[in-house]
Design a protein around this motif. Structure first.
Motif, PDB file in Angstrom:
ATOM      1  N   HIS A  67      39.723  31.919  74.535  1.00  0.00           N
ATOM      2  CA  HIS A  67      39.054  30.521  74.547  1.00  0.00           C
ATOM      3  C   HIS A  67      38.002  30.092  73.320  1.00  0.00           C
ATOM      4  O   HIS A  67      37.255  29.247  73.412  1.00  0.00           O
ATOM      5  N   ALA A  94      39.087  36.404  76.125  1.00  0.00           N
ATOM      6  CA  ALA A  94      40.141  36.134  76.688  1.00  0.00           C
ATOM      7  C   ALA A  94      41.049  34.889  76.063  1.00  0.00           C
ATOM      8  O   ALA A  94      42.118  34.582  76.590  1.00  0.00           O
ATOM      9  N   ASP A 111      41.908  33.775  83.874  1.00  0.00           N
ATOM     10  CA  ASP A 111      42.034  34.456  82.428  1.00  0.00           C
ATOM     11  C   ASP A 111      41.233  35.563  82.056  1.00  0.00           C
ATOM     12  O   ASP A 111      41.579  36.537  81.291  1.00  0.00           O
TER      13      ASP A 111
END
Length: 267
Positions: free
Chosen positions: A187, A185, A164
């Protein structure tokens, strides 16, 4: 009653310790080899070895193959008040509770290391992968400026998270570091849980931290969990020699422990 006699190995250890403290054996120097030292002291080889091993357990010397026992630097013990607050610096990114003091300069020993290496069982368990799976590890050995190695820090990032945010595998991850790249990304916000334990070091840790194999270490493990997947995506393991830090926690009173104590009403 008579006073118990001090064992010979203990008396020898005390004598050598005084010689280390007064500079007879300076930091970095090797102690006399065991056999000639034992002969000079009029004791057995095993008694002399027991004296040296006692000094090793105190963190004053360490055994080096084909060299003998080397006198170690004497780092100061750092008193760390444990907190659970993660702060943020606009330039450096997230800052976790650690031994650093505000604005204190730290240095890196050697070069930071990053590579795909087999994941140990503990890390693999957090990531839900097979032990031994090639996993990104970022490694660094640091200390306050001018001091010997203080801590070894390994940050492991899950294979899925690297897919990612491939920037986390680069030498320079940009402002805020790898955690910012993971959150960008998708998260974020990452949540963290910390575990602290004491254990004995492995051979590699003793070499990187320049400590004896008899010196216990304090290990803190911080697991970062993705808000997107609710799965761990990064694990940071910090190892500190036990003689260099003491952890202090301020205890708080719950309402049930308030003072003055409320009087008990008679029944």
């Amino acid at each position: 009653m008579t006073e118990p006699r001090t064992p010979k190995w203990r008396a020898l250890a005390d004598a050598v310790r005084r010689q280390i403290e007064d500079g007879t054996y300076p930091q970095g120097d090797a102690l006399p080899q065991l056999k000639p030292a034992a002969e000079a002291a009029g004791v057995s080889y095993e008694t002399m070895r027991a004296a040296y091993k006692a000094l090793e357990s105190e963190g004053l010397v360490r055994s080096v193959k084909r060299t003998g026992f080397l006198v170690l630097e004497a780092p100061g013990r750092r008193r760390v008040t444990r907190d659970t607050t993660v702060t943020r610096d606009p330039a450096r990114g997230y800052i976790f509770p650690a031994a650093a003091r505000p604005d204190e300069p730290w240095q890196v020993h050697g070069r930071p290391f990053r590579a795909l290496v087999p994941a140990p069982a503990e890390v693999a368990r957090h990531f839900g992968i097979e032990p031994g799976t090639e996993t990104l590890r970022r490694r660094r050995v640091t200390s306050p400026a001018g001091e010997p190695p203080f801590q070894l820090v390994d940050t492991w990032i899950s294979p899925a998270a690297v897919e990612d945010a491939p920037q986390v595998a680069e030498a320079s991850t940009g402002p805020g570091g790898y955690l910012d790249r993971l959150e960008e990304a998708g998260h974020g916000p990452i949540g963290w849980e910390e575990t602290i334990r004491a254990r004995m070091p492995d051979r590699e840790e003793t070499q990187l931290l320049a400590i004896s194999t008899a010196m216990p270490i304090v290990e803190t493990t911080i697991v970062g969990t993705s808000a997107q997947t609710s799965r761990p995506i990064e694990v940071t393991i910090r190892v500190i020699p036990a003689d260099r830090v003491e952890l202090v926690s301020k205890l708080q009173r719950a309402r049930t422990a308030r003072w003055p104590v409320a009087p008990v009403k008679p029944t």
